[in-house]
Design a protein around this motif. Structure first.
Motif, short mmCIF file in Angstrom:
data_model
loop_
_atom_site.label_atom_id
_atom_site.label_comp_id
_atom_site.label_asym_id
_atom_site.label_seq_id
_atom_site.Cartn_x
_atom_site.Cartn_y
_atom_site.Cartn_z
N GLY A 57 1.81 17.23 -7.37
CA GLY A 57 3.04 17.35 -6.97
C GLY A 57 3.98 16.09 -7.04
N GLN A 58 3.57 15.09 -7.87
CA GLN A 58 4.37 13.79 -7.87
C GLN A 58 5.61 14.06 -8.30
N SER A 59 6.09 14.91 -9.11
CA SER A 59 7.35 15.12 -9.50
C SER A 59 7.82 16.44 -9.40
N ALA A 60 9.12 16.64 -8.77
CA ALA A 60 9.58 18.18 -9.06
C ALA A 60 9.73 18.40 -10.24
N ILE A 61 9.54 19.81 -10.50
CA ILE A 61 9.62 20.46 -11.98
C ILE A 61 10.30 21.59 -11.74
N SER A 62 11.08 21.97 -12.77
CA SER A 62 11.94 23.43 -12.53
C SER A 62 11.25 24.51 -12.61
N VAL A 63 11.81 25.83 -12.15
CA VAL A 63 10.95 26.81 -11.81
C VAL A 63 10.70 27.25 -13.24
N ASP A 64 11.57 27.23 -14.27
CA ASP A 64 10.94 27.66 -15.51
C ASP A 64 9.92 26.85 -16.17
N GLU A 65 9.75 25.61 -15.89
CA GLU A 65 8.96 24.74 -16.34
C GLU A 65 7.62 24.96 -15.69
N THR A 66 7.57 25.11 -14.46
CA THR A 66 6.48 25.54 -13.51
C THR A 66 5.91 26.85 -14.11
N LEU A 67 6.58 27.89 -14.36
CA LEU A 67 5.85 29.21 -14.55
C LEU A 67 5.27 29.16 -16.18
N LYS A 68 5.97 28.31 -16.96
CA LYS A 68 5.40 27.96 -18.24
C LYS A 68 4.07 27.41 -18.24
N ILE A 318 18.42 25.42 -2.00
CA ILE A 318 19.50 24.80 -2.25
C ILE A 318 19.45 24.00 -3.27
N GLY A 319 20.28 24.08 -4.36
CA GLY A 319 19.95 23.09 -5.83
C GLY A 319 19.27 23.88 -6.78
N LEU A 320 18.72 25.17 -6.31
CA LEU A 320 18.14 25.83 -7.30
C LEU A 320 18.59 27.10 -7.84
N ASN A 321 18.57 27.83 -8.88
CA ASN A 321 19.39 28.78 -9.43
C ASN A 321 19.04 30.15 -8.79
N VAL A 322 19.20 30.34 -7.54
CA VAL A 322 18.13 31.32 -6.91
C VAL A 322 19.56 32.25 -6.21
#
Length: 344
Positions: A57-68, A318-322
Motif C-alpha cells: 500500500g505504498q501508493s494510492a491507485i485508482s479504483v479501476d486500476e485496483t480492480l484490474k 471524497i475525491g473518488l468518483n463515488v
C-alpha cells in the motif's frame, strides 16, 4: 606420372578465417544469450517490485486500476485450479463437469449479495445473543441457519471484534470460547479493541471482508441494530447497476472542537471555519459496493481515520468518483415504514 605431395593444399589464410568466424559466432551467441538473460531478470525484478509496492500500500491507485490488478490475480488463481483439476480428471480416464469445490474455493458459485459486519465489544454478549435470536440465527441450528442464509439469500453476517490490549487475557479467552460454539465472529488479531479505535476497526473489517468474500456489497452495522434481511436484499438489488455506490442515511452536522463534548473531534480545524462535516452515511448502518471495498482494502495503509468511523468512511469517498445514495431505509433510528434496520 604424378609426383607425391604435388596435389592442391588449403591456404593458411582460409584456415585462419574459418577459425576467426567460429570464434566470432560463439562470442555473438554468448552476447545474445547474456542480453536475453539480463532482460528476463529485469522483468522478474520489475514484476516483484510492483507486487511488493501494491501489496504494502505504498501508493494510492485508482479504483479501476485496483480492480484490474485484483481481477488479473484472481484469473491466474482460477486458471491454476482448473488446470490441476483437469490433470486429476485425465489421470482417472475422463474429464467430468467442473466441480465448484477446488482447494476449498468455490469458483462457480454465484457472487454473494452482501457481507455484513456487526461491530461488537467484549462486554456485549447480551446484544450478540439478542441478534442471534432475532434476524441472524439461533440455538443449536445456528451454523445450519447461517449456511442457509448464505446459500439462499447470498448474505454473510459476522460479529467483528479485535483483541484485548492484554493479549490472551480472560476477555480474549471468552471471545474465543464463544466463537468456538457459534462460529460467527471475525476476530481482527492485529487490532486492539477500544472505543477510540472504532474507525480503524471499521477499516480493517472492510479490508478483511473484501479479501475473504466475493460480494456485490459490504455493510457495517452496530450490534444494537436489527436488520430485515429480505428488505435489505430488495433495496440492494435496486443498486446493482452502480459499481461505486456508497449507501446510507446521509447526514452532515457540526464539528465539535470542545473536549467536553461527547462527539469531540481532535482534528476539528481540518474541516474549515464553518466547522461542518462533509456529507457521510450514519455509522449505525452503511453499505459500500465491491469496488469501493476493494479500494479500501488495497489502500488501507494510507487511508486517514478521524474520531468517528462514519466520518472516516465518508472522508475516504471524497475525491473518488463515488455515487452517494441517501437511502432513508437505512436511517435505523427513525423507525420509518419499510425500514431495513431498527436501532434499539
Amino acid at each position: 606420372m604424378q609426383i607425391r605431395g604435388s596435389g592442391p593444399r588449403p591456404l593458411p589464410n582460409s584456415r585462419i578465417s574459418a577459425v576467426m568466424f567460429a570464434m566470432f559466432a560463439s562470442m555473438a551467441s554468448l552476447y545474445v544469450a547474456g542480453r536475453l538473460w539480463q532482460d528476463a531478470q529485469s522483468r522478474v525484478y520489475l514484476i516483484k517490485e510492483l507486487d511488493r509496492r501494491t501489496g504494502q500500500g505504498q501508493s494510492a491507485i485508482s479504483v479501476d486500476e485496483t480492480l484490474k490488478l485484483v481481477d488479473c490475480r484472481q484469473q491466474h488463481k482460477k486458471l491454476a485450479a482448473l488446470e490441476m483439476e483437469l490433470v486429476v480428471a485425465r489421470n482417472k480416464g475422463f474429464v467430468g463437469q467442473y466441480s465448484s469445490e477446488t482447494n476449498g474455493t468455490n469458483f462457480s458459485r454465484k457472487r454473494l449479495l452482501v457481507v455484513i459486519g456487526i461491530a461488537t465489544g467484549f462486554e456485549r454478549k447480551k446484544q450478540r445473543d439478542a441478534v442471534r435470536k432475532s434476524w441472524l440465527a439461533t440455538g443449536a441450528v445456528q451454523c445450519a441457519a447461517m449456511k442457509k442464509l448464505e446459500l439462499e439469500k447470498g448474505v454473510v453476517a459476522r460479529f467483528v471484534i479485535g483483541r484485548s490490549a492484554n493479549r490472551g487475557d480472560s476477555a480474549d479467552r471468552e471471545i474465543d470460547n464463544e466463537n468456538w460454539k457459534t462460529n460467527d465472529f471475525i476476530i481482527l488479531d492485529n487490532h486492539v479493541e477500544a472505543s477510540e479505535e472504532q474507525p480503524k476497526k471499521t477499516k480493517l473489517f472492510l479490508a478483511h471482508a473484501a479479501e475473504a468474500w466475493d460480494a456485490e456489497f459490504y455493510a457495517k452495522i452496530n450490534d444494537d441494530v436489527y436488520v430485515n434481511i429480505d428488505a435489505l436484499g430488495t433495496m440492494l438489488a435496486a443498486h446493482l447497476d452502480k459499481p461505486r455506490a456508497y449507501i446510507g442515511c446521509m447526514k452532515s452536522g457540526e464539528v465539535f472542537s470542545d473536549k467536553s463534548q461527547k462527539w469531540f473531534e481532535p482534528e476539528w480545524w481540518k474541516f474549515g471555519d464553518g466547522k461542518s462535516y462533509f456529507r457521510h452515511a450514519s455509522g449505525e448502518m452503511f453499505v459500500v459496493s465491491r469496488a469501493l471495498a476493494k479500494f479500501i482494502s488495497i489502500n488501507r495503509a494510507i487511508l486517514r481515520t478521524y474520531a468517528h468511523d462514519d466520518v472516516s468512511v465518508g472522508s475516504w469517498m471524497i475525491g473518488l468518483n463515488v455515487q452517494h445514495i441517501n437511502e432513508g431505509k437505512l436511517c435505523c433510528s427513525s423507525w420509518s415504514s419499510g425500514a431495513v434496520c431498527a436501532a434499539v
